[in-house]
Design a protein around this motif. Structure first.
Motif, PDB file in Angstrom:
ATOM      1  N   PHE A   1     -23.444  -1.213   1.867  1.00 54.81           N
ATOM      2  CA  PHE A   1     -22.233  -0.578   2.384  1.00 54.81           C
ATOM      3  C   PHE A   1     -22.188  -0.600   3.915  1.00 54.81           C
TER       4      PHE A   1
ATOM      5  N   PHE B   1      -0.957   8.266  -3.198  1.00 53.06           N
ATOM      6  CA  PHE B   1      -1.951   7.704  -4.119  1.00 53.06           C
ATOM      7  C   PHE B   1      -3.285   8.416  -4.016  1.00 53.06           C
TER       8      PHE B   1
ATOM      9  N   VAL C   1     -16.869  -1.582  -7.835  1.00 57.10           N
ATOM     10  CA  VAL C   1     -16.734  -2.387  -6.638  1.00 57.10           C
ATOM     11  C   VAL C   1     -18.027  -3.134  -6.330  1.00 57.10           C
TER      12      VAL C   1
ATOM     13  N   THR D   1       0.825  -1.206   0.000  1.00 55.39           N
ATOM     14  CA  THR D   1       0.000   0.000   0.000  1.00 55.39           C
ATOM     15  C   THR D   1       0.857   1.253   0.000  1.00 55.39           C
TER      16      THR D   1
ATOM     17  N   LEU E   1     -16.974   3.072  -7.144  1.00 57.64           N
ATOM     18  CA  LEU E   1     -17.761   2.244  -6.233  1.00 57.64           C
ATOM     19  C   LEU E   1     -18.680   1.307  -7.010  1.00 57.64           C
TER      20      LEU E   1
ATOM     21  N   ARG F   1     -11.118   0.605   3.323  1.00 53.76           N
ATOM     22  CA  ARG F   1     -10.685  -0.721   2.897  1.00 53.76           C
ATOM     23  C   ARG F   1     -11.110  -0.994   1.451  1.00 53.76           C
ATOM     24  N   ALA F   2     -12.370  -0.636   1.152  1.00 54.74           N
ATOM     25  CA  ALA F   2     -12.854  -0.864  -0.214  1.00 54.74           C
ATOM     26  C   ALA F   2     -12.017  -0.074  -1.210  1.00 54.74           C
ATOM     27  N   LEU F   3     -11.666   1.177  -0.842  1.00 55.61           N
ATOM     28  CA  LEU F   3     -10.877   1.990  -1.763  1.00 55.61           C
ATOM     29  C   LEU F   3      -9.449   1.470  -1.867  1.00 55.61           C
ATOM     30  N   LEU F   4      -8.942   0.857  -0.793  1.00 56.97           N
ATOM     31  CA  LEU F   4      -7.603   0.266  -0.875  1.00 56.97           C
ATOM     32  C   LEU F   4      -7.609  -0.931  -1.830  1.00 56.97           C
TER      33      LEU F   4
ATOM     34  N   ALA G   1     -14.580   0.991   6.624  1.00 63.84           N
ATOM     35  CA  ALA G   1     -14.914  -0.023   5.622  1.00 63.84           C
ATOM     36  C   ALA G   1     -14.701   0.519   4.216  1.00 63.84           C
ATOM     37  N   LEU G   2     -15.040   1.814   4.024  1.00 65.20           N
ATOM     38  CA  LEU G   2     -14.854   2.404   2.694  1.00 65.20           C
ATOM     39  C   LEU G   2     -13.370   2.549   2.374  1.00 65.20           C
TER      40      LEU G   2
ATOM     41  N   PHE H   1      -6.762   9.990  -7.098  1.00 70.24           N
ATOM     42  CA  PHE H   1      -8.214  10.066  -7.199  1.00 70.24           C
ATOM     43  C   PHE H   1      -8.666  11.271  -8.015  1.00 70.24           C
TER      44      PHE H   1
ATOM     45  N   TYR I   1     -16.780  -8.911  -1.223  1.00 65.28           N
ATOM     46  CA  TYR I   1     -16.809  -8.289   0.100  1.00 65.28           C
ATOM     47  C   TYR I   1     -18.047  -7.453   0.264  1.00 65.28           C
ATOM     48  N   PHE I   2     -18.142  -6.762   1.401  1.00 67.09           N
ATOM     49  CA  PHE I   2     -19.444  -6.232   1.789  1.00 67.09           C
ATOM     50  C   PHE I   2     -20.186  -5.444   0.724  1.00 67.09           C
ATOM     51  N   PRO I   3     -19.528  -4.590  -0.095  1.00 63.75           N
ATOM     52  CA  PRO I   3     -20.382  -3.831  -1.001  1.00 63.75           C
ATOM     53  C   PRO I   3     -20.980  -4.669  -2.117  1.00 63.75           C
TER      54      PRO I   3
END
Lengths: 580, 580
Positions: free
Chosen positions: B180, A176, A419, A29, A416, B414-417, B411-412, A180, A460-462
């Motif tokens: 989410f 990083f 995702v 990362t 997103l 993490r999702a963005l990572l 959590a977001l 965005f 994963y969650f989303p």
């Protein structure tokens, strides 16, 4: 179908320790470019030397520097200095700052950059967009005509915040985040800003016309000279210290914070993108995070010596490159030229007329409206075009930060959506060992009794609910085909090669999917789970539930094994069916 | 190495039209479960009938309903009604509302849900968490003791907003936004809320002790009866209309909006997750978006008839399921029981003592603190555990919405990572046709002169710089190995099977990577680009630049072709090297 023998079975090795995984993830990362790779396997003394050279690049290039190189840098430095003077004055006017501050800003920051910067081509200076953003934000609280000292102080404060943020981003290797701001956002943003600036200049020019309705040269020139007194007086002398002007009082903190944060990101995006593109031409690599520290430090020092936000503007850097610069020394030369200017020549530049400044600004701005890029976006990616237009029209018709936010917001929605809606596809056989998307390769064949799906993202969650519903829909679609094509599925083969990671919500989804399919007498087969995913499936006991015999290394092994145990009664009725 | 003959070459078909792609993407984003699949290939009249049945599920199940089913629903309905009365009163007390509103809220919403809801097991009622969130938010502006009518009116307004938002999310099929809120967030959030509520009740109980320092039954009971007058009077009669109490005045709009939005999401997450889990037990599928519309409608109607926010609480639904309910009719039965209670029995419940209510609340709350789940998270996924703990401690020590935001924020991140740092891996040969991660399968072999990388995600703005740097690092690492293992790469084979999409920034990155590699005399080979990616590469001319002959359908074809044209001089020196 052939029987390829694997060198290996599936790797069911026990999960790596938390520490190992964390270390690997942190490294990937924060240090994706492995900046310290040169130090490995070196002695301590050598490491310290290389460390100093890494963090202070001037220690690396200056010892090898010679007069041959200096000749090039001298020429390039004088060239960019001749550009820096009118640009500095123009952009300071744009920000409604005293013009001398534009000259100050080309004296100190280039020196700092020469020490810490690693790009050979980047020429340091102020930029129009950031000048305008800061002005727009700060003028919400203070008008320059009401209290110029406070107004200037807030510029220095915003610059300090910007520099601190830039340095922090670099030190914590969070560069990083700048990514965005996508290319599409920046294209639209630059275009919108340029449009706004041009219209402002036009207004200024129309304002001048009031004095003369004649457009011939004599009248215009006379009007220009009559309006000479509109131009600010420039006094001699180098940058005074400005620590005393830094102002963190609560009344203004919100606007300077906003100005600082927005300009930090915008100027980094511009500076790093430009440094990167030019070094790419010479096939060198730039460490973005180190560049951030350099840009941040020059703004911190700048804010304490009467300079406002500077970065690496495109026009100046291009000129620097074309003039043949060889190292960061060209910035030092420019800085020394500015020193001479400030000491001896500054009063002369006080007579640069407004119209000339407006012309300089407009010609620079028109180059920033990149029609061709926008058209290219339109032709190749409608969503990127939308992101670009959101920035352009947002900046042009609402405000700079709203335009930026709308565009970044749209881009994030897209990220997103990637995702939340990962692609899945049904695979068919192309060769005995190659399986491809049946939509893309419509001639590929399906194996009766089985459905092979490829999942292409983390689960994963989303997206876990989506993944479950989509899998069940594939199964339903398969079973609801017309008689002859109907495929009574007994095995669902999931190609997990594309599932790069999975969280607890994702694993629970797999359990649920398994239960739903079990009720339809369909068995789940996993193919090629990747390292991290396999670890998670072992530790959550999903592998125990489906059985190790249901995990295969390749799709062909899975098919072969399943084919063997398909109900023999139904098997006789079946043949490979070609998809229409 | 074998020479597998493909049935097909690479599919270089011209890109699909923008309309086609947009339609496909919209369908996948908004209708992933293809809710109208039953209507396809039907006559118009049948379609209309099925359409009505789809949108108003009672039209589907009521005509087939019979007395045999009703016996079960009657029993289940009476059972949940007996739970609804004390729970309704308790949760209303928790929200510091008049207790009768808790009873009202179990009368109207269940009727609405019975018409529009599609879960057979969901039992409608108020929930502790949302009661508390609303109270916390609204009490920032109005205290119940100051102006009870206004306080109640703001609850109805927040409920209306919540209902409208829920309905809108469902109608626009944006239900995935609820995803989410991950399981980990909800576990921590519920636990934190339960802890807060328990402590509050304990405080209430300790407050009662003030009246008696004796803890024996006689004294406690006397204290309870002495404090009976603390319990609100309950008057007979059904829900009065409450449209007149709805209050959108600017003074309160911010708190009701906040309360409405947060509770809308939390109650949806709870209601849908619960409906889904129970229907999964019976192997039925629930359309989350349709459920949202049902829950939203019942809250809209509820807010106009003196009810506050209701959803499907876990405890009640579990009791409903265990009592053997067969359809939404059990909600109707419960509703009728509440009607009788409101008409005839309400005054009696006025005497339920505070201690009893506190006991009911606490016993319900303790069940919500899910130690085992938290421990499971800790054992299996440290980051999920962190997300859970953020919600737990945030709610317990800061505030409910801060706790929720911290957890969702983590959590977001993490999702963005996942998005910003997609995994790449080096592939080695396992069988002639199977290529796997060399880290996971350390015995796999590499082909000299080539480096095979698998990219595993979309390539787009947040990760394109990373992807480029990572690719260049793989190449550098390969070339900097010790003498014997050093691999002079001539071909970089990129397995694009996992690249699910690409944007303009991503394509530009590919161009840059190609330039950097070209300078090192390394050629890029693409394997198996997917449909959407191939379209983008064709339209941006990347395929033209690398040449169609550099795109292969399978890795083995690419290797075979490259092996043929490797420099023959260097080839003689080489053998397959096994990775240490």
């Amino acid at each position: 179908m052939g029987s390829p023998k694997s060198l290996h079975g599936v790797n069911f090795a026990p999960p790596r320790s938390f520490g190992t995984v964390l270390k690997a993830n942190l490294k990937e990362t924060l240090f994706p470019d492995d900046p310290f790779y040169e130090f490995k396997n070196e002695k301590l003394s050598k490491r310290i030397l290389k460390g100093i050279q890494y963090f202070v690049p001037i220690c690396q290039w200056l010892p090898k520097y010679n007069f041959g190189l200096f000749k090039f840098d001298l020429l390039a430095g004088i060239t960019i200095a001749s550009l820096a003077i009118p640009q500095g004055i123009s952009y300071a006017k744009l920000a409604e700052l005293p013009p001398i501050i534009g000259l100050y800003s080309s004296f100190v920051p280039p020196l700092v950059y020469a020490i810490f910067g690693s790009s050979k081509h980047l020429a340091v200076g102020t930029v129009a967009t950031c000048s305008l953003i800061m002005a727009e934000s700060i003028q919400q609280k203070v008008k320059p005509e009401d209290n110029m000292q406070l107004y200037v102080g807030l510029f220095y404060t915003a610059t300090l915040i910007s520099g601190l943020l830039q340095t922090a981003l670099g030190v914590f290797r969070l560069g990083f985040l700048v990514d965005f701001l996508s290319h599409s956002t920046i294209t639209g943003f630059m275009g919108g800003t340029a449009l706004v600036i041009c219209l402002q200049q036009l207004k200024g020019m129309l304002g001048l016309k009031h004095f003369t309705s004649h457009t011939d040269v004599v009248h215009v020139l006379r009007a220009v000279f009559e309006n000479r007194k509109e131009v600010g007086k420039l006094s001699k002398g180098i940058n005074p210290p400005s620590l005393n002007l830094i102002n963190f009082s609560p009344e203004y903190i919100s606007v300077v914070l906003k100005a600082g944060i927005v300009t930090a990101m915008v100027s980094l995006a511009e500076g790093i993108a430009i440094g990167r593109s030019f070094s790419m031409m010479d096939n060198e690599q730039i460490d973005g995070n180190k560049e951030m520290v350099a840009i941040g430090l020059m703004n911190i020092v700048g804010s304490l010596t009467s300079c406002y936000l500077s970065t690496g503007p495109f026009s100046k850097t291009a000129v620097n490159h074309n003039a043949g610069c060889r190292s960061q020394m060209s910035n030092v030369v420019m800085s020394l030229c500015m020193l001479l200017t400030l000491l001896f020549l500054a009063p002369l530049f006080g007579y640069t007329p407004l119209v000339a400044l407006a012309a300089i600004i407009m010609s620079a701005m028109l180059g920033l409206i990149d029609y061709e890029k926008a058209y290219h976006l339109y032709k190749t990616d409608k969503f990127d075009f939308l992101i670009c237009m959101a920035a352009f029209f947002g900046v042009a018709f609402i405000s700079m930060d709203m335009g930026l936010m709308m565009s970044v917001g749209l881009a994030l929605v897209r990220a997103l959506l990637y995702v939340a809606r990962p692609p899945t596809c049904k695979l068919g056989t192309i060769t005995n060992t190659a399986f491809r998307d049946v939509e893309q390769y419509p001639g590929s064949k399906q194996t009766p009794g089985m459905l092979i799906l490829k999942l292409g993202s983390p689960i994963y969650f989303p997206n876990s609910n989506y993944v479950r519903e989509r899998i069940l829909r594939w199964v339903r679609d398969e079973q609801s085909l017309e008689n002859s094509k109907r495929n009574e599925i007994e095995y669902l083969i999931l190609d997990f090669g594309g599932v790069t990671s999975i969280d607890i919500t994702g694993v629970e989804t797999l359990f649920e999917t398994r239960r739903s399919l079990a009720a339809k007498s369909i068995k789940i087969i996993l193919v090629n789970p990747r390292l991290g995913v396999m670890e998670k499936l072992i530790v959550t006991r999903f592998i125990d539930v489906i059985g190790k015999e249901s995990v295969f290394l390749t799709i062909e092994e899975a098919i072969e094994s399943c084919r063997f145990s398909l109900n023999s009664s139904s098997q006789t009725k079946r043949e490979d069916v070609e998809i229409a």
